[in-house]
Motif scaffolding. Structure first.
Motif, PDB file in Angstrom:
ATOM      1  N   SER A  62       0.668  -1.201  -0.043  1.00 45.06           N
ATOM      2  CA  SER A  62       0.123   0.053   0.102  1.00 45.06           C
ATOM      3  C   SER A  62       0.823   1.224   0.189  1.00 45.06           C
ATOM      4  O   SER A  62       0.606   2.253  -0.361  1.00 45.06           O
TER       5      SER A  62
ATOM      6  N   GLY B 286       1.652   2.547  -3.418  1.00 43.04           N
ATOM      7  CA  GLY B 286       0.227   2.904  -4.303  1.00 43.04           C
ATOM      8  C   GLY B 286      -0.400   1.852  -4.861  1.00 43.04           C
ATOM      9  O   GLY B 286      -1.350   2.275  -5.558  1.00 43.04           O
TER      10      GLY B 286
ATOM     11  N   GLN C 100      -3.385  -0.529  -4.902  1.00 46.68           N
ATOM     12  CA  GLN C 100      -4.668  -0.632  -4.262  1.00 46.68           C
ATOM     13  C   GLN C 100      -5.313  -1.578  -3.981  1.00 46.68           C
ATOM     14  O   GLN C 100      -6.186  -2.137  -4.374  1.00 46.68           O
TER      15      GLN C 100
ATOM     16  N   TYR D 187      -4.682  -0.309   1.440  1.00 41.94           N
ATOM     17  CA  TYR D 187      -4.725   1.086   0.731  1.00 41.94           C
ATOM     18  C   TYR D 187      -5.912   1.684   0.895  1.00 41.94           C
ATOM     19  O   TYR D 187      -6.285   2.815   0.886  1.00 41.94           O
TER      20      TYR D 187
ATOM     21  N   LYS E 249      -7.161   2.749   4.161  1.00 38.24           N
ATOM     22  CA  LYS E 249      -6.775   4.140   4.497  1.00 38.24           C
ATOM     23  C   LYS E 249      -7.417   5.276   3.865  1.00 38.24           C
ATOM     24  O   LYS E 249      -7.645   6.194   4.222  1.00 38.24           O
ATOM     25  N   GLN E 250      -7.620   5.026   2.615  1.00 37.82           N
ATOM     26  CA  GLN E 250      -8.422   6.074   1.948  1.00 37.82           C
ATOM     27  C   GLN E 250      -9.841   6.285   2.156  1.00 37.82           C
ATOM     28  O   GLN E 250     -10.287   7.273   2.361  1.00 37.82           O
TER      29      GLN E 250
END
Length: 229
Positions: A169, A172, A174, A178, A181-182
């Motif tokens: 993650s 970058g 996905q 990851y 977290k987004q």
């Protein structure tokens, strides 16, 4: 909110793909590393020893960042020296798979080496005396027994490898960490999304444990009674 959970589930599929492909890379490197360490040839033994010593002594995160960022810089610098104007961006998926596989190949090397050393050497010598080649001896004599001895260590390495996929993650990719977290940044409710992600990891590792325990039981058939004598 449900859309975020759906995206995390989609990321979980990517996590499974990364971990399985990384495992394949790790097993191949582990077998090659074990063969090199047991070859008795100083050059191969030295290379394998440096590989396992350095990789097991450096944090996974550092190796990941070195491969992803350092590899990109190094390749682009090489192209520049060759007079090319093109630039290369390393794919995060490929970087994640190769880096995790490369890291855990060092651990698999020691697992497979120890498993092979646990097999009585007389069995291989007997196979050679009957005219079997080294490849045939490995496939018929060494490999089936190596699997039984290696499975406990292999299981531990696999479980740690699964959890290490969360590191991708940071470059970058996905996958579900990851996306968690987004989602937590967008909704400001990190606890629910990270708890959901933790539950998915737990399901993945639990299923893996069940499968590997059954495999271990399969390869251990007929051995426990013999050990009691």
């Amino acid at each position: 909110m449900s859309a975020y959970y759906t995206s995390i589930l989609e990321g979980a599929v990517l996590t499974v793909g990364v971990s399985l492909l990384a495992l394949l890379v790790a097993v191949v490197l582990g077998l090659l590393g074990a063969a090199a360490k047991l070859s008795g040839k100083p050059l191969w033994v030295g290379i394998a020893t440096v590989y396992t010593t350095v990789i097991r002594g450096v944090p996974e995160l550092v190796v990941m960042l070195l491969v992803f960022y350092g590899g990109t810089i190094g390749l682009n610098h090489l192209l520049e020296q060759m007079g090319s104007q093109h630039t290369i961006d390393i794919n995060p998926f490929a970087a994640g798979v190769l880096t995790i596989g490369f890291i855990y190949g060092a651990y698999m090397t020691e697992t497979f080496r120890g498993a092979i050393l646990s097999i009585p050497k007389g069995q291989m010598e007997a196979a050679w005396a009957f005219g079997m080649g080294r490849v045939q001896t490995f496939l018929r004599i060494t490999a089936p027994q190596m699997v039984r001895y290696a499975l406990p260590g292999f299981t531990n390495n696999w479980l740690v490898l699964i959890k290490a996929t969360a590191l991708v993650s940071l470059i970058g990719l996905q996958e579900m960490t990851y996306l968690a977290k987004q989602a937590s940044a967008a909704t400001r409710s990190p606890f629910s999304f990270f708890l959901f992600t933790a539950a998915l990891f737990l399901i993945y590792t639990t299923v893996s444990l069940v499968v590997l325990r059954k495999l271990n039981a399969r390869y251990s058939l007929g051995t426990k009674r013999a050990d009691l004598r």
